[in-house]
Design a protein around this motif. Structure first.
Motif, PDB file in Angstrom:
ATOM      1  N   THR A 125       9.436  13.016  16.172  1.00  0.00           N
ATOM      2  CA  THR A 125       9.746  13.134  14.747  1.00  0.00           C
ATOM      3  C   THR A 125       9.964  11.785  14.098  1.00  0.00           C
ATOM      4  O   THR A 125      11.104  11.358  13.896  1.00  0.00           O
ATOM      5  CB  THR A 125      11.031  13.970  14.540  1.00  0.00           C
ATOM      6  N   PRO A 126       8.873  11.086  13.780  1.00  0.00           N
ATOM      7  CA  PRO A 126       9.024   9.823  13.074  1.00  0.00           C
ATOM      8  C   PRO A 126       9.499  10.048  11.635  1.00  0.00           C
ATOM      9  O   PRO A 126       9.496  11.175  11.146  1.00  0.00           O
ATOM     10  CB  PRO A 126       7.606   9.262  13.072  1.00  0.00           C
ATOM     11  N   LEU A 127       9.888   9.006  11.004  1.00  0.00           N
ATOM     12  CA  LEU A 127      10.347   9.076   9.624  1.00  0.00           C
ATOM     13  C   LEU A 127       9.192   9.351   8.674  1.00  0.00           C
ATOM     14  O   LEU A 127       8.049   9.092   8.979  1.00  0.00           O
ATOM     15  CB  LEU A 127      10.988   7.740   9.245  1.00  0.00           C
ATOM     16  N   SER A 128       9.537   9.854   7.520  1.00  0.00           N
ATOM     17  CA  SER A 128       8.552  10.041   6.464  1.00  0.00           C
ATOM     18  C   SER A 128       8.350   8.726   5.737  1.00  0.00           C
ATOM     19  O   SER A 128       9.303   8.091   5.335  1.00  0.00           O
ATOM     20  CB  SER A 128       9.065  11.089   5.485  1.00  0.00           C
ATOM     21  N   PHE A 129       7.111   8.289   5.557  1.00  0.00           N
ATOM     22  CA  PHE A 129       6.891   7.031   4.859  1.00  0.00           C
ATOM     23  C   PHE A 129       7.226   7.157   3.378  1.00  0.00           C
ATOM     24  O   PHE A 129       7.588   6.215   2.730  1.00  0.00           O
ATOM     25  CB  PHE A 129       5.438   6.558   5.017  1.00  0.00           C
ATOM     26  N   SER A 130       7.098   8.382   2.842  1.00  0.00           N
ATOM     27  CA  SER A 130       7.285   8.523   1.404  1.00  0.00           C
ATOM     28  C   SER A 130       8.764   8.403   1.038  1.00  0.00           C
ATOM     29  O   SER A 130       9.110   7.994  -0.047  1.00  0.00           O
ATOM     30  CB  SER A 130       6.730   9.863   0.919  1.00  0.00           C
TER      31      SER A 130
ATOM     32  N   LEU B 285       0.837  -1.207   0.000  1.00  0.00           N
ATOM     33  CA  LEU B 285       0.000   0.000   0.000  1.00  0.00           C
ATOM     34  C   LEU B 285       0.873   1.258   0.000  1.00  0.00           C
ATOM     35  O   LEU B 285       0.631   2.195  -0.770  1.00  0.00           O
ATOM     36  CB  LEU B 285      -0.916  -0.002   1.225  1.00  0.00           C
ATOM     37  N   ARG B 286       1.901   1.281   0.850  1.00  0.00           N
ATOM     38  CA  ARG B 286       2.785   2.454   0.887  1.00  0.00           C
ATOM     39  C   ARG B 286       3.455   2.654  -0.477  1.00  0.00           C
ATOM     40  O   ARG B 286       3.621   3.785  -0.930  1.00  0.00           O
ATOM     41  CB  ARG B 286       3.832   2.303   1.995  1.00  0.00           C
ATOM     42  N   ARG B 287       3.841   1.566  -1.117  1.00  0.00           N
ATOM     43  CA  ARG B 287       4.463   1.678  -2.448  1.00  0.00           C
ATOM     44  C   ARG B 287       3.480   2.191  -3.482  1.00  0.00           C
ATOM     45  O   ARG B 287       3.837   2.999  -4.332  1.00  0.00           O
ATOM     46  CB  ARG B 287       5.029   0.315  -2.872  1.00  0.00           C
ATOM     47  N   LEU B 288       2.249   1.714  -3.390  1.00  0.00           N
ATOM     48  CA  LEU B 288       1.225   2.157  -4.350  1.00  0.00           C
ATOM     49  C   LEU B 288       0.963   3.654  -4.199  1.00  0.00           C
ATOM     50  O   LEU B 288       0.857   4.380  -5.198  1.00  0.00           O
ATOM     51  CB  LEU B 288      -0.072   1.361  -4.134  1.00  0.00           C
ATOM     52  N   ILE B 289       0.885   4.121  -2.953  1.00  0.00           N
ATOM     53  CA  ILE B 289       0.638   5.554  -2.726  1.00  0.00           C
ATOM     54  C   ILE B 289       1.793   6.384  -3.267  1.00  0.00           C
ATOM     55  O   ILE B 289       1.597   7.421  -3.889  1.00  0.00           O
ATOM     56  CB  ILE B 289       0.438   5.853  -1.225  1.00  0.00           C
TER      57      ILE B 289
END
Lengths: 240, 240
Positions: free
Chosen positions: B229-234, A110-114
């Protein structure tokens, strides 16, 4: 069950492009956890995003007598999206309160798709914004209002949601309602009694509301609310 | 002030593409509201998204003696993004607690920019996810933990944030801290006293923490937290 149509019923997801929705659903699998099933436990890393298609799920924290309900999820909605997006440990557990149907979307996929289809981020942003505001109302209520006021506001929310009739039906038992409002069952009973002067009559899971205006005045209406369905920002104002 | 560099310091915004950031900043104007300035009032429709570049802002609700602090915003961060995205009335007011510098991004133009450049939705989604989790911790703390426990957890959060020294400095006065924890100033004083057996010594805005382990055990550490300050998922998992 038409899963695509169900997912479009999530506030904010109605305007999702056909192609993006198809990509999203291609990731998923549907399962039917019976009442009592634990979907995840606080502290776990998220394996899936859960979308509740039917049934009811409680988000819980604490244990034993100190267990409390952060929120009750009603279909159709996703829950704990932030945990899945940030890939952090769950802050709550989740347990089915009724036989439910759940769409599981694997977290990493899901994270990759976004990331590859940012158009998917728009409905999620709208939807998470709505969740944020509901939580903010809870915080405000917990800090500012008494338990009877929060209960009154919660009942008024149900009243609106259930069509405005002369009574409301609690969507879950009183033990869950007490936890959802941050109270013990004993305190909830006392709070219900305290609302009698404002026309609230307790009939088990049915509760008669005889004087909406008086209850609203007492409860400050905004002290707490159940689910609501604001518009999607992405649909309102797409550029011409 | 290098506004672009400041905006990149918002957790989740660090990976924002140069071009998208430039488009975002082209919308904005920077102003310097002095301490005490009301930036917006509960019930208003949002005209701008606010990004706090320096200073301190309290998100407030209620009035007079019933006024409470939902959250205190520290730079660099946006606040009340959900309200701006959904174009709904503000649930809180906002007041500068110190001389501040604020980036104003006009709400309608921002919503249009996000709809036309969904890449902008990714950092917002990461950042809003973080805000959601902070609020969820507050809800959990308010429902599950006593005031001394919430205070202890808050102090431990400051301790971590301020580098782990033998004392912490409150980032605002005790009246604001009390409201932030959902308590009156009197109750906060009693809660501070109740933490003495766990090594907490009150020195005005400086508070000595002599026994972190005992305080953590008592407070359940997770009862409430300040900013993190968590990491950015993107950024973590962009597709190859």
């Amino acid at each position: 069950m038409d899963v695509a149509a169900a997912v479009r019923r999530i506030p904010g997801f109605d305007a999702l492009a056909e192609r993006v929705l198809a990509d999203l659903l291609a990731l998923g699998r549907v399962a039917a956890p019976p009442s009592g099933t634990v979907l995840f436990t606080r502290g776990e890393r998220p394996a899936d995003l859960h979308i509740l298609l039917s049934g009811q799920v409680a988000l819980l924290t604490g244990s034993g007598t100190a267990e409390t309900v952060v929120e009750v999820v009603h279909p159709v909605d996703h829950f704990m999206l932030p945990t899945v997006l940030l890939d952090e440990p769950y802050l709550t557990s989740a347990r089915a309160l009724a036989d439910s149907v759940v769409l599981y979307l694997p977290a990493l996929a899901l994270r990759r798709l976004i990331a590859s289809q940012p158009a998917l981020a728009l409905p999620m942003l709208a939807s998470l914004s709505r969740h944020y505001r509901l939580l903010l109302r809870q915080v405000r209520g917990l800090k500012l209002h008494s338990l009877p006021q929060r209960l009154g506001a919660y009942l008024l929310g149900l009243h609106q949601e259930q069509g405005g009739g002369p009574h409301v039906r609690l969507p879950f038992d009183k033990r869950i309602l007490a936890a959802r409002l941050g109270a013990s069952p004993e305190h909830l009973s006392r709070a219900l009694a305290a609302l009698q002067p404002y026309g609230v009559r307790n009939r088990g899971r049915d509760i008669a509301l005889d004087d909406i205006a008086a209850l609203a005045l007492f409860s400050d209406a905004d002290a707490d609310v159940g689910p609501s369905t604001p518009l999607s920002f992405s649909r309102q104002e797409s550029p011409p």
